[in-house]
Scaffold this motif. Structure first.
Motif, PDB file in Angstrom:
ATOM      1  N   ASP A 244       0.810  -1.218   0.000  1.00 16.47           N
ATOM      2  CA  ASP A 244       0.000   0.000   0.000  1.00 16.47           C
ATOM      3  C   ASP A 244       0.843   1.267   0.000  1.00 16.47           C
ATOM      4  O   ASP A 244       0.425   2.299  -0.537  1.00 16.47           O
ATOM      5  CB  ASP A 244      -0.933   0.004   1.216  1.00 16.47           C
ATOM      6  CG  ASP A 244      -2.069  -1.010   1.084  1.00 16.47           C
ATOM      7  OD1 ASP A 244      -2.324  -1.464  -0.045  1.00 16.47           O
ATOM      8  OD2 ASP A 244      -2.689  -1.335   2.117  1.00 16.47           O
TER       9      ASP A 244
ATOM     10  N   GLY B  27      -3.443  -1.988  -4.505  1.00 13.39           N
ATOM     11  CA  GLY B  27      -2.282  -2.195  -3.640  1.00 13.39           C
ATOM     12  C   GLY B  27      -2.287  -3.574  -3.028  1.00 13.39           C
ATOM     13  O   GLY B  27      -3.090  -4.437  -3.391  1.00 13.39           O
TER      14      GLY B  27
ATOM     15  N   ASP C  53      -3.606  -4.305   2.358  1.00 11.10           N
ATOM     16  CA  ASP C  53      -4.872  -3.775   2.860  1.00 11.10           C
ATOM     17  C   ASP C  53      -4.722  -3.195   4.259  1.00 11.10           C
ATOM     18  O   ASP C  53      -5.420  -3.576   5.198  1.00 11.10           O
ATOM     19  CB  ASP C  53      -5.976  -4.842   2.838  1.00 11.10           C
ATOM     20  CG  ASP C  53      -7.362  -4.218   2.991  1.00 11.10           C
ATOM     21  OD1 ASP C  53      -7.510  -3.038   2.604  1.00 11.10           O
ATOM     22  OD2 ASP C  53      -8.268  -4.897   3.493  1.00 11.10           O
TER      23      ASP C  53
ATOM     24  N   ALA D 287      -4.889   2.177   3.056  1.00  6.83           N
ATOM     25  CA  ALA D 287      -5.707   1.996   1.860  1.00  6.83           C
ATOM     26  C   ALA D 287      -7.029   2.746   1.974  1.00  6.83           C
ATOM     27  O   ALA D 287      -7.531   3.298   0.991  1.00  6.83           O
ATOM     28  CB  ALA D 287      -5.957   0.503   1.622  1.00  6.83           C
TER      29      ALA D 287
ATOM     30  N   SER E 198      -7.195  -3.220  -2.382  1.00  4.37           N
ATOM     31  CA  SER E 198      -5.940  -3.790  -1.883  1.00  4.37           C
ATOM     32  C   SER E 198      -6.125  -5.253  -1.524  1.00  4.37           C
ATOM     33  O   SER E 198      -7.205  -5.670  -1.078  1.00  4.37           O
ATOM     34  CB  SER E 198      -5.458  -3.005  -0.654  1.00  4.37           C
ATOM     35  OG  SER E 198      -4.179  -3.426  -0.249  1.00  4.37           O
TER      36      SER E 198
END
Length: 376
Positions: free
Chosen positions: A256, A281, A284, A288, A297
């Protein structure tokens, strides 16, 4: 990796590997005998004879303190500022506190020397055990872990034969979830910004990205792949380099922090997210949901991995004779605004479905923040 597990230490001193090779037993069995945990009468005899023959000398201070408890547990991570380690630390601390212990946190910078030095210092018994999440795993790590007089649990990928309690996830499967999502949204020119390839997560995510593209019949375009570091500034710079030479319609980032850097690079260049470039990303983290737009994510279960690692460690402290355990935490995909709106029309036929290697994904709605979660 090509491991030379039966070599003496760098300074020529015999190690537990040397003893195990001479005795013809496993490293775990030799370690148990040398640390006073025990074994069958025959194993104890062979290990002790081998130790005498090769001149193995145990750490007398550690032996003398073996029965003591400090009430402390150590956690060693590369970067305590990384949100993924913050989530892990919080989960570990909760479990550790429930046992009446306190948590000490070490930041290693991902440096092998720093990590192996911490492992060697465990001979002083300054903690009851250590949880370590290294981004690189070497023979030096494994040598120090198997001879440690206190338990060590590793969060991350280890060789399959490592006699160490281990909690891991599957980065490759997580990357596949992200690529599946982007392809299903009509994206075909999918870029990837990764961290260093000489790290365990960097290598796994690179391999997963290439395999996921292949599963959809999308050829790998090296112009769409950039390598930097697992940090915000490095992610922004790597994304800027990628955008200067290629025009992706989607971008997957290896964590992220990289993804937020890439988001800022995209917005600076006047590219809309997700209309022009969808962005996903990994990890998480709280970051995010703090970004705008909120980032899709891949969750690798940082808190779950930390919690389970702490539980394994306390179980090991209570019963050192337990066999090595290996726990898996499955990845999932949280779909948010950065990858879901206004993507370009797909050109050509729809992508072929992925081979059936796992149960069909489940899609559930979390209405509080508009997040959709996909789990394998």
């Amino acid at each position: 990796m090509g491991r030379k597990r039966l070599q003496p230490a760098a300074d020529g001193r015999p190690t537990v590997h040397t003893v195990a090779a001479r005795a013809g037993v496993s490293i775990a069995s030799a370690s148990r005998v040398l640390n006073g945990v025990g074994g069958s009468a025959e194993t104890v005899r062979r290990v002790r004879e081998a130790a005498a023959e090769v001149g193995y000398v145990p750490n007398a201070i550690a032996r003398s303190l073996q029965a003591q408890r400090t009430g402390l547990v150590a956690l060693a991570v590369a970067d305590i500022g990384n949100p993924v380690y913050v989530a892990m630390m919080r989960a570990i601390e909760a479990v550790v506190a429930s046992s009446g212990r306190q948590l000490l946190v070490h930041a290693t910078g991902g440096e092998i020397d720093s990590e192996t030095d911490l492992l060697r210092r465990l001979a002083n018994r300054y903690v009851d055990g250590m949880i370590m999440s290294p981004i690189r795993i070497t023979d030096r790590h494994l040598d120090a872990i198997v001879v440690s007089p206190v338990p060590v649990v590793v969060v991350g990928q280890l060789p399959d034969d490592a006699p160490v309690d281990n909690v891991r996830t599957d980065s490759r499967a997580g990357v596949a979830l992200a690529v599946d999502h982007l392809v299903a949204a009509g994206r075909q020119r999918i870029g990837f910004v990764n961290g260093p390839l000489d790290t365990v997560p960097g290598a796994a995510r690179d391999a997963g990205f290439r395999a996921a593209l292949a599963s959809h019949g999308i050829p790998v375009d090296e112009r769409l792949i950039e390598v930097g570091d697992f940090q915000y500034a490095a992610g922004r710079e790597a994304a800027t380099r990628l955008f200067a030479r290629a025009e992706p319609d989607a971008l997957l980032c290896a964590n992220d922090l990289i993804a937020v850097g890439a988001l800022h690079a995209l917005l600076t260049a006047g590219r809309r997210v997700p209309e022009d470039v969808a962005l996903v990303g990994m990890d998480d983290t709280e970051l995010a949901q703090m970004a705008f737009p909120q980032l899709s994510s891949v969750s690798l279960g940082s808190a779950d991995r930390g919690r389970r690692a702490a539980e394994l460690l306390l179980e090991r402290v209570a019963d050192p004779s337990l066999p090595p355990r290996r726990e898996h935490v499955a990845p999932s995909l949280a779909v948010r605004a950065s990858s879901t709106v206004g993507g370009p029309a797909r050109s050509g036929p729809p992508p072929a479905p992925r081979p059936a290697t796992a149960p069909a994904s489940r899609l559930s709605t979390a209405p509080a923040d508009g997040t959709l979660e996909v789990t394998p």
